[in-house]
Motif scaffolding. Structure first.
Motif, PDB file in Angstrom:
ATOM      1  N   GLY A  89      -9.303 -10.649   1.432  1.00 30.36           N
ATOM      2  CA  GLY A  89      -8.655  -9.627   1.263  1.00 30.36           C
ATOM      3  C   GLY A  89      -7.868  -9.137   2.294  1.00 30.36           C
ATOM      4  N   LYS A  90      -7.464  -9.918   3.237  1.00 27.16           N
ATOM      5  CA  LYS A  90      -6.649  -9.492   4.316  1.00 27.16           C
ATOM      6  C   LYS A  90      -5.393 -10.373   4.581  1.00 27.16           C
ATOM      7  CE  LYS A  90     -10.642  -7.753   6.908  1.00 27.16           C
ATOM      8  NZ  LYS A  90     -11.583  -7.589   8.110  1.00 27.16           N
ATOM      9  N   MET A  91      -4.442  -9.915   5.153  1.00 23.28           N
ATOM     10  CA  MET A  91      -3.252 -10.879   5.574  1.00 23.28           C
ATOM     11  C   MET A  91      -2.907 -10.435   6.936  1.00 23.28           C
ATOM     12  SD  MET A  91      -0.533  -8.266   3.059  1.00 23.28           S
ATOM     13  CE  MET A  91       0.065  -6.905   3.505  1.00 23.28           C
ATOM     14  N   ILE A  92      -2.103 -11.227   7.398  1.00 21.29           N
ATOM     15  CA  ILE A  92      -1.610 -11.066   8.546  1.00 21.29           C
ATOM     16  C   ILE A  92      -0.026 -10.923   8.484  1.00 21.29           C
ATOM     17  CG2 ILE A  92      -1.425 -13.505   9.250  1.00 21.29           C
ATOM     18  CD1 ILE A  92      -2.309 -12.508  12.247  1.00 21.29           C
ATOM     19  N   GLN A  93       0.831 -10.132   9.380  1.00 22.68           N
ATOM     20  CA  GLN A  93       2.036  -9.940   9.162  1.00 22.68           C
ATOM     21  C   GLN A  93       2.743  -9.316  10.318  1.00 22.68           C
ATOM     22  OE1 GLN A  93       2.474  -6.426   6.374  1.00 22.68           O
ATOM     23  NE2 GLN A  93       0.885  -5.084   7.640  1.00 22.68           N
ATOM     24  N   ALA A  94       3.928  -9.266  10.285  1.00 23.12           N
ATOM     25  CA  ALA A  94       4.837  -8.775  11.475  1.00 23.12           C
ATOM     26  C   ALA A  94       5.188  -7.340  10.955  1.00 23.12           C
ATOM     27  CB  ALA A  94       5.718  -9.314  12.345  1.00 23.12           C
ATOM     28  N   ALA A  95       4.747  -6.131  11.146  1.00 16.51           N
ATOM     29  CA  ALA A  95       5.405  -5.078  10.383  1.00 16.51           C
ATOM     30  C   ALA A  95       5.800  -3.968  11.498  1.00 16.51           C
ATOM     31  CB  ALA A  95       4.224  -4.177   9.629  1.00 16.51           C
ATOM     32  N   THR A  96       7.123  -3.293  10.990  1.00 13.07           N
ATOM     33  CA  THR A  96       7.893  -2.502  12.043  1.00 13.07           C
ATOM     34  C   THR A  96       6.700  -1.362  12.558  1.00 13.07           C
ATOM     35  OG1 THR A  96       8.399  -1.107  10.315  1.00 13.07           O
ATOM     36  CG2 THR A  96       9.944  -2.467  11.053  1.00 13.07           C
ATOM     37  N   SER A  97       5.765  -0.977  11.926  1.00 13.38           N
ATOM     38  CA  SER A  97       4.878  -0.031  12.311  1.00 13.38           C
ATOM     39  C   SER A  97       3.603  -0.592  13.550  1.00 13.38           C
ATOM     40  CB  SER A  97       3.888   0.819  11.270  1.00 13.38           C
ATOM     41  OG  SER A  97       3.579  -0.034  10.577  1.00 13.38           O
ATOM     42  N   HIS A  98       3.396  -1.587  13.342  1.00  8.61           N
ATOM     43  CA  HIS A  98       2.211  -2.267  14.152  1.00  8.61           C
ATOM     44  C   HIS A  98       2.651  -3.606  14.864  1.00  8.61           C
ATOM     45  CE1 HIS A  98      -0.381   1.171  12.802  1.00  8.61           C
ATOM     46  NE2 HIS A  98      -0.154   0.752  11.455  1.00  8.61           N
ATOM     47  N   GLY A  99       3.939  -4.160  14.653  1.00  8.62           N
ATOM     48  CA  GLY A  99       4.089  -5.364  15.403  1.00  8.62           C
ATOM     49  C   GLY A  99       3.079  -6.276  14.630  1.00  8.62           C
ATOM     50  N   VAL A 100       2.595  -7.414  15.362  1.00  8.10           N
ATOM     51  CA  VAL A 100       1.784  -8.698  14.251  1.00  8.10           C
ATOM     52  C   VAL A 100       0.345  -7.920  14.247  1.00  8.10           C
ATOM     53  CG1 VAL A 100       0.845 -10.787  14.484  1.00  8.10           C
ATOM     54  CG2 VAL A 100       3.214 -10.555  15.324  1.00  8.10           C
ATOM     55  N   SER A 101      -0.077  -7.760  12.986  1.00  6.19           N
ATOM     56  CA  SER A 101      -1.453  -6.910  12.916  1.00  6.19           C
ATOM     57  C   SER A 101      -1.793  -7.763  11.587  1.00  6.19           C
ATOM     58  CB  SER A 101      -1.167  -5.710  12.562  1.00  6.19           C
ATOM     59  OG  SER A 101      -0.228  -5.334  11.560  1.00  6.19           O
ATOM     60  N   ILE A 102      -3.152  -7.414  11.423  1.00  6.27           N
ATOM     61  CA  ILE A 102      -3.792  -7.614  10.004  1.00  6.27           C
ATOM     62  C   ILE A 102      -4.119  -6.470   9.504  1.00  6.27           C
ATOM     63  CG2 ILE A 102      -6.219  -8.445   9.342  1.00  6.27           C
ATOM     64  CD1 ILE A 102      -6.206 -10.607  11.852  1.00  6.27           C
ATOM     65  N   THR A 103      -4.126  -6.497   8.044  1.00 10.01           N
ATOM     66  CA  THR A 103      -4.301  -5.439   7.238  1.00 10.01           C
ATOM     67  C   THR A 103      -4.804  -5.924   5.812  1.00 10.01           C
ATOM     68  OG1 THR A 103      -3.528  -3.282   6.095  1.00 10.01           O
ATOM     69  CG2 THR A 103      -1.866  -5.299   6.014  1.00 10.01           C
ATOM     70  N   THR A 104      -5.524  -5.007   5.135  1.00 12.91           N
ATOM     71  CA  THR A 104      -5.920  -5.469   3.837  1.00 12.91           C
ATOM     72  C   THR A 104      -4.719  -5.670   2.660  1.00 12.91           C
ATOM     73  OG1 THR A 104      -6.229  -3.265   2.899  1.00 12.91           O
ATOM     74  CG2 THR A 104      -8.252  -4.160   4.377  1.00 12.91           C
ATOM     75  N   THR A 105      -5.243  -6.745   1.893  1.00  9.92           N
ATOM     76  CA  THR A 105      -3.993  -6.654   0.747  1.00  9.92           C
ATOM     77  C   THR A 105      -4.149  -5.242  -0.161  1.00  9.92           C
ATOM     78  OG1 THR A 105      -5.701  -7.707  -0.511  1.00  9.92           O
ATOM     79  CG2 THR A 105      -4.295  -9.340   0.727  1.00  9.92           C
ATOM     80  N   SER A 106      -4.985  -4.647  -0.134  1.00 11.19           N
ATOM     81  CA  SER A 106      -5.177  -3.384  -0.950  1.00 11.19           C
ATOM     82  C   SER A 106      -4.442  -2.151  -0.068  1.00 11.19           C
ATOM     83  CB  SER A 106      -6.374  -3.007  -1.289  1.00 11.19           C
ATOM     84  OG  SER A 106      -7.268  -2.812  -0.334  1.00 11.19           O
ATOM     85  N   ASN A 107      -4.016  -2.425   1.008  1.00 13.79           N
ATOM     86  CA  ASN A 107      -3.206  -1.312   1.835  1.00 13.79           C
ATOM     87  C   ASN A 107      -2.336  -0.520   0.802  1.00 13.79           C
ATOM     88  OD1 ASN A 107      -0.510  -0.687   3.215  1.00 13.79           O
ATOM     89  ND2 ASN A 107      -2.030  -1.064   5.023  1.00 13.79           N
ATOM     90  N   SER A 108      -2.412   0.743   1.092  1.00 11.16           N
ATOM     91  CA  SER A 108      -1.824   1.572   0.264  1.00 11.16           C
ATOM     92  C   SER A 108      -0.308   1.590   0.339  1.00 11.16           C
ATOM     93  CB  SER A 108      -2.266   3.394   0.612  1.00 11.16           C
ATOM     94  OG  SER A 108      -2.018   3.414   1.879  1.00 11.16           O
ATOM     95  N   TYR A 109       0.142   1.099   1.527  1.00  6.53           N
ATOM     96  CA  TYR A 109       1.818   1.264   1.454  1.00  6.53           C
ATOM     97  C   TYR A 109       1.974  -0.384   0.664  1.00  6.53           C
ATOM     98  CZ  TYR A 109       6.318   0.529   3.050  1.00  6.53           C
ATOM     99  OH  TYR A 109       7.811   0.326   3.340  1.00  6.53           O
ATOM    100  N   TRP A 110       1.446  -1.595   1.193  1.00 13.27           N
ATOM    101  CA  TRP A 110       2.021  -2.764   0.547  1.00 13.27           C
ATOM    102  C   TRP A 110       1.329  -3.334  -0.612  1.00 13.27           C
ATOM    103  CZ3 TRP A 110       5.878  -4.248   3.116  1.00 13.27           C
ATOM    104  CH2 TRP A 110       5.802  -4.041   4.659  1.00 13.27           C
TER     105      TRP A 110
END
Length: 150
Positions: free
Chosen positions: A119-140
């Motif tokens: 249930g996790k993904m790795i991404q480069a996002a403006t807010s945190h750079g390269v980071s890991i977050t959950t696929t259920s993240n309230s924004y994504w």
């Protein structure tokens, strides 16, 4: 005679079982490059977000995915929208699948991340750079439009 027949049957069963259980060479190769791409992305955790960035000096979302997959031997297009036109659409995520996001379902993808399992993904996002977050993240999560397997 019975022992020879029994031995032959056991040998055939062992061969048959190994063929059914062992992944094919293409499945093993697929797993290998997905795993390597994720490993490359993880080695860049904390790298800052840089619009248009495609190197460890800074990444944008598609730059991270393109860079990580290129290090594993796969060439991908430059943008999330172009990547969305590649691969096979999937409903059930597997490690290494590309996840696409857009402002709404009618829009072209504007963000891409790599599914890393559990249930996790790795991404480069403006807010945190390269980071890991959950696929259920309230924004994504509400912006998710689909996934592709490369």
């Amino acid at each position: 005679m019975l022992k020879k027949n029994l031995l032959a049957l056991l040998l055939l069963a062992a061969i048959f079982t190994s063929v059914l259980v062992s992944p094919s060479k293409s499945e093993a190769a697929s797993t290998t490059y997905h795993t390597k791409a994720i490993s490359v992305a993880k080695s860049n955790l904390g790298v800052r977000y840089l619009w248009g960035g495609m190197s460890p000096r800074g990444f944008d979302c598609s730059g991270l995915v393109k860079y990580s997959y290129s290090k594993s031997g796969k060439t991908l297009p430059r943008t999330a929208a172009e990547m969305y036109n590649k691969g096979t659409k999937v409903k059930s995520l597997k490690v290494g699948d590309l996840m696409f996001f857009a402002p709404n379902r009618a829009s072209r993808p504007t963000h891409v991340a790599m599914y890393i399992g559990s249930g996790k993904m790795i991404q480069a996002a403006t807010s945190h750079g390269v980071s890991i977050t959950t696929t259920s993240n309230s924004y994504w999560h509400p912006r998710y439009i689909g996934a592709k397997r490369i």
